[in-house]
Design a protein around this motif. Structure first.
Motif, PDB file in Angstrom:
ATOM      1  N   PRO A  69       4.985  -9.748  -2.582  1.00 22.32           N
ATOM      2  CA  PRO A  69       4.466  -8.378  -2.435  1.00 22.32           C
ATOM      3  C   PRO A  69       5.282  -7.387  -3.254  1.00 22.32           C
ATOM      4  O   PRO A  69       6.486  -7.560  -3.449  1.00 22.32           O
ATOM      5  CB  PRO A  69       4.651  -8.083  -0.937  1.00 22.32           C
ATOM      6  N   VAL A  70       4.614  -6.367  -3.746  1.00 22.98           N
ATOM      7  CA  VAL A  70       5.291  -5.275  -4.432  1.00 22.98           C
ATOM      8  C   VAL A  70       6.251  -4.633  -3.436  1.00 22.98           C
ATOM      9  O   VAL A  70       5.893  -4.377  -2.288  1.00 22.98           O
ATOM     10  CB  VAL A  70       4.258  -4.238  -4.937  1.00 22.98           C
ATOM     11  N   LYS A  71       7.458  -4.407  -3.877  1.00 26.09           N
ATOM     12  CA  LYS A  71       8.482  -3.815  -3.018  1.00 26.09           C
ATOM     13  C   LYS A  71       8.796  -2.412  -3.502  1.00 26.09           C
ATOM     14  O   LYS A  71       9.084  -2.202  -4.678  1.00 26.09           O
ATOM     15  CB  LYS A  71       9.756  -4.661  -3.053  1.00 26.09           C
ATOM     16  N   LEU A  72       8.751  -1.472  -2.590  1.00 26.06           N
ATOM     17  CA  LEU A  72       9.150  -0.101  -2.886  1.00 26.06           C
ATOM     18  C   LEU A  72      10.520   0.096  -2.242  1.00 26.06           C
ATOM     19  O   LEU A  72      10.634   0.148  -1.014  1.00 26.06           O
ATOM     20  CB  LEU A  72       8.127   0.890  -2.318  1.00 26.06           C
ATOM     21  N   THR A  73      11.555   0.163  -3.067  1.00 22.49           N
ATOM     22  CA  THR A  73      12.913   0.245  -2.540  1.00 22.49           C
ATOM     23  C   THR A  73      13.171   1.615  -1.925  1.00 22.49           C
ATOM     24  O   THR A  73      12.587   2.618  -2.329  1.00 22.49           O
ATOM     25  CB  THR A  73      13.966  -0.050  -3.629  1.00 22.49           C
ATOM     26  N   LEU A  74      14.072   1.620  -0.949  1.00 21.99           N
ATOM     27  CA  LEU A  74      14.364   2.845  -0.207  1.00 21.99           C
ATOM     28  C   LEU A  74      15.468   3.678  -0.838  1.00 21.99           C
ATOM     29  O   LEU A  74      15.765   4.769  -0.367  1.00 21.99           O
ATOM     30  CB  LEU A  74      14.717   2.503   1.240  1.00 21.99           C
ATOM     31  N   ILE A  82      10.138  -1.318   1.526  1.00 16.68           N
ATOM     32  CA  ILE A  82       8.893  -1.333   2.276  1.00 16.68           C
ATOM     33  C   ILE A  82       7.815  -1.860   1.331  1.00 16.68           C
ATOM     34  O   ILE A  82       8.019  -1.900   0.108  1.00 16.68           O
ATOM     35  CB  ILE A  82       8.505   0.067   2.807  1.00 16.68           C
ATOM     36  N   ILE A  83       6.697  -2.276   1.903  1.00 12.12           N
ATOM     37  CA  ILE A  83       5.582  -2.697   1.053  1.00 12.12           C
ATOM     38  C   ILE A  83       4.386  -1.780   1.310  1.00 12.12           C
ATOM     39  O   ILE A  83       4.198  -1.304   2.427  1.00 12.12           O
ATOM     40  CB  ILE A  83       5.200  -4.172   1.268  1.00 12.12           C
ATOM     41  N   PRO A  84       3.605  -1.519   0.281  1.00 14.15           N
ATOM     42  CA  PRO A  84       2.393  -0.728   0.475  1.00 14.15           C
ATOM     43  C   PRO A  84       1.276  -1.617   1.012  1.00 14.15           C
ATOM     44  O   PRO A  84       1.105  -2.755   0.561  1.00 14.15           O
ATOM     45  CB  PRO A  84       2.066  -0.237  -0.940  1.00 14.15           C
ATOM     46  N   VAL A  85       0.536  -1.134   1.988  1.00 11.94           N
ATOM     47  CA  VAL A  85      -0.648  -1.838   2.472  1.00 11.94           C
ATOM     48  C   VAL A  85      -1.807  -0.841   2.534  1.00 11.94           C
ATOM     49  O   VAL A  85      -1.594   0.361   2.695  1.00 11.94           O
ATOM     50  CB  VAL A  85      -0.446  -2.533   3.841  1.00 11.94           C
ATOM     51  N   PHE A  86      -2.988  -1.383   2.401  1.00 12.69           N
ATOM     52  CA  PHE A  86      -4.196  -0.568   2.367  1.00 12.69           C
ATOM     53  C   PHE A  86      -5.147  -1.042   3.448  1.00 12.69           C
ATOM     54  O   PHE A  86      -5.266  -2.237   3.703  1.00 12.69           O
ATOM     55  CB  PHE A  86      -4.851  -0.665   0.984  1.00 12.69           C
ATOM     56  N   THR A  87      -5.834  -0.095   4.059  1.00 11.52           N
ATOM     57  CA  THR A  87      -6.681  -0.412   5.210  1.00 11.52           C
ATOM     58  C   THR A  87      -8.070  -0.906   4.826  1.00 11.52           C
ATOM     59  O   THR A  87      -8.749  -1.505   5.650  1.00 11.52           O
ATOM     60  CB  THR A  87      -6.853   0.825   6.109  1.00 11.52           C
ATOM     61  N   ASP A  88      -8.512  -0.625   3.613  1.00 11.28           N
ATOM     62  CA  ASP A  88      -9.850  -1.067   3.213  1.00 11.28           C
ATOM     63  C   ASP A  88      -9.937  -1.153   1.691  1.00 11.28           C
ATOM     64  O   ASP A  88      -8.999  -0.800   0.987  1.00 11.28           O
ATOM     65  CB  ASP A  88     -10.930  -0.156   3.795  1.00 11.28           C
TER      66      ASP A  88
END
Length: 147
Positions: A69-74, A82-88
């Protein structure tokens, strides 16, 4: 996204889908704006609905060429992410286009279940949580799916 809606999407390429979680997050955001506090007791029912709905849906994320997964560092020197997730599908289409511009790798969509997210949390101490619909709702949940 409801798993049945995702099956319809795969079968018929119907992009219309509903996410109850997305709707609850929108309601939460509107109420916080009016109440000016995330600790207001009026939000408890919405928080319960978010917690209850989260495990009932599936999510989409971006993976790189080696299927991570793409990682967005803090932070710049931090290994926490954190990882980005999408609901639809609609959220994914808009959000993935924006995120893909930040990365040079070829990124693809991956379906994640809440169990998959729990597994990431168990396996990687640096995983801190996920951001839902980062380009529109930008709603954060921690590694235990709490906020």
């Amino acid at each position: 996204m409801n798993p049945k809606d995702y099956e319809d999407y795969k079968k018929n390429n119907v992009k219309a889908s509903k996410s109850r979680l997305k709707e609850y997050i929108q309601l939460y955001a509107e109420m916080v704006k009016k109440l000016k506090s995330e600790d207001a007791p009026e939000l408890e029912a919405v928080k319960r609905n978010i917690r209850k709905t989260y495990p009932e849906e599936i999510y989409f994320t971006l993976i790189d060429e080696i299927e991570r997964p793409v990682k967005l560092t803090l932070g710049e020197s931090s290994r926490d992410y954190i990882i980005p997730v999408f609901t639809d599908i609609r959220e994914y289409a808009v959000g993935s286009a924006k995120i893909s511009k930040l990365f040079l790798d070829k990124l693809e969509m991956k379906v994640l279940t809440p169990e998959d997210i729990s597994e990431i949390a168990e396996e990687d101490e640096h995983f801190q949580g996920f951001v839902i619909n980062p380009h529109s709702q930008n709603f954060n949940m921690d590694r235990n799916a709490d906020f």
